[in-house]
Motif scaffolding. Structure first.
Motif, PDB file in Angstrom:
ATOM      1  N   CYS A   1       0.851  -1.188   0.000  1.00  0.00           N
ATOM      2  CA  CYS A   1       0.000   0.000   0.000  1.00  0.00           C
ATOM      3  C   CYS A   1       0.887   1.239   0.000  1.00  0.00           C
ATOM      4  CB  CYS A   1      -0.901   0.018   1.229  1.00  0.00           C
ATOM      5  SG  CYS A   1      -1.892  -1.469   1.478  1.00  0.00           S
TER       6      CYS A   1
ATOM      7  N   CYS B   1      -4.160  -0.660  -2.563  1.00  0.00           N
ATOM      8  CA  CYS B   1      -3.349  -1.754  -2.021  1.00  0.00           C
ATOM      9  C   CYS B   1      -3.449  -2.924  -2.991  1.00  0.00           C
ATOM     10  CB  CYS B   1      -3.859  -2.190  -0.651  1.00  0.00           C
ATOM     11  SG  CYS B   1      -3.696  -0.960   0.636  1.00  0.00           S
ATOM     12  N   VAL B   2      -2.361  -3.629  -3.138  1.00  0.00           N
ATOM     13  CA  VAL B   2      -2.341  -4.741  -4.082  1.00  0.00           C
ATOM     14  C   VAL B   2      -1.428  -5.841  -3.546  1.00  0.00           C
ATOM     15  CG1 VAL B   2      -0.472  -3.729  -5.457  1.00  0.00           C
ATOM     16  CG2 VAL B   2      -2.066  -5.301  -6.544  1.00  0.00           C
ATOM     17  N   THR B   3      -1.790  -7.107  -3.813  1.00  0.00           N
ATOM     18  CA  THR B   3      -0.942  -8.216  -3.373  1.00  0.00           C
ATOM     19  C   THR B   3       0.301  -8.292  -4.255  1.00  0.00           C
ATOM     20  OG1 THR B   3      -2.017  -9.836  -4.806  1.00  0.00           O
ATOM     21  CG2 THR B   3      -2.905  -9.592  -2.560  1.00  0.00           C
TER      22      THR B   3
ATOM     23  N   GLN C   1      -0.131 -10.015  -7.659  1.00  0.00           N
ATOM     24  CA  GLN C   1      -0.857  -9.302  -8.712  1.00  0.00           C
ATOM     25  C   GLN C   1      -0.277  -7.926  -9.014  1.00  0.00           C
ATOM     26  OE1 GLN C   1      -4.740  -9.273  -6.890  1.00  0.00           O
ATOM     27  NE2 GLN C   1      -5.409 -10.987  -8.169  1.00  0.00           N
ATOM     28  N   ALA C   2       0.635  -7.457  -8.192  1.00  0.00           N
ATOM     29  CA  ALA C   2       1.120  -6.082  -8.289  1.00  0.00           C
ATOM     30  C   ALA C   2       1.807  -5.783  -9.622  1.00  0.00           C
ATOM     31  CB  ALA C   2       2.079  -5.780  -7.144  1.00  0.00           C
TER      32      ALA C   2
ATOM     33  N   GLY D   1      -1.010  -0.969  -9.182  1.00  0.00           N
ATOM     34  CA  GLY D   1      -2.297  -1.516  -9.599  1.00  0.00           C
ATOM     35  C   GLY D   1      -2.147  -2.959 -10.030  1.00  0.00           C
ATOM     36  N   THR D   2      -3.117  -3.381 -10.839  1.00  0.00           N
ATOM     37  CA  THR D   2      -3.129  -4.737 -11.386  1.00  0.00           C
ATOM     38  C   THR D   2      -3.377  -4.667 -12.887  1.00  0.00           C
ATOM     39  OG1 THR D   2      -5.485  -4.938 -10.922  1.00  0.00           O
ATOM     40  CG2 THR D   2      -3.979  -5.808  -9.268  1.00  0.00           C
TER      41      THR D   2
ATOM     42  N   GLN E   1      -4.790   0.603  -8.011  1.00  0.00           N
ATOM     43  CA  GLN E   1      -5.259   0.056  -6.734  1.00  0.00           C
ATOM     44  C   GLN E   1      -4.567   0.783  -5.590  1.00  0.00           C
ATOM     45  OE1 GLN E   1      -7.541  -2.496  -6.562  1.00  0.00           O
ATOM     46  NE2 GLN E   1      -7.602  -2.615  -8.786  1.00  0.00           N
TER      47      GLN E   1
END
Length: 165
Positions: A53, A137-139, A142-143, A161-162, A135
């Motif tokens: 994030c 926050c992104v994992t 997937q980032a 983002g993704t 995004q």
């Protein structure tokens, strides 16, 4: 006289070492990216499920609608973080609830700015490709980061983002 000279040399070397702050590998990666690209993040050793994030300049909390906003904002409030001239990255590892597993990495403002506010992205980013979804926050799995230019100043902008499939 010799011990005094040796001590003076050590002080000079320590001062020079303090002045040459080494950039974090993540910061070096972002700085070398060229505009108009969407790229995956390098492997930083973060475990699967880790959320990233970014907080842009002067941002002191995540928007209430962001995933993990309550947990991250409680962490920032406890630290009495107020934002500032630099940006930071909140790294939330998939560990127990609360502050466990939350880390804040700080980065000096460089030749790029990090944006995560949808209004600023819409207003300032030169272009956002159709296959990219910004995004808050992104994992890590997937980032993606989009590198674009600021419309008026032509500074590089980094947006997390993704990629849409």
């Amino acid at each position: 006289m010799m011990p005094l000279l040796r001590a003076a040399r050590m002080l000079v070397l320590m001062a020079l070492g303090a002045c040459s702050a080494e950039k974090h590998a993540f910061d070096r990666h972002l700085a070398q990216l060229r505009p108009d690209t969407v790229t995956a993040l390098p492997d930083m050793g973060w475990p699967a499920g880790t959320m990233l994030c970014p907080l842009s300049l002067y941002q002191s909390a995540l928007a209430g609608s962001a995933p993990l906003a309550g947990r991250v904002n409680a962490f920032l409030k406890k630290k009495q973080f107020l934002g500032g001239e630099d940006w930071s990255l909140i790294v939330v590892r998939p560990l127990p609830a609360g502050e466990a597993g939350i880390e804040q990495l700080f980065f000096k403002r460089a030749d790029y700015d990090v944006l995560n506010d949808p209004q600023r992205i819409g207003r300032d980013a030169e272009k956002v490709p159709a296959g990219f979804a910004p995004q808050t926050c992104v994992t890590v799995e997937q980032a993606r980061v989009l590198v674009t230019r600021e419309q008026r100043a032509h500074r590089k902008l980094i947006i997390f983002g993704t990629a849409l499939t």
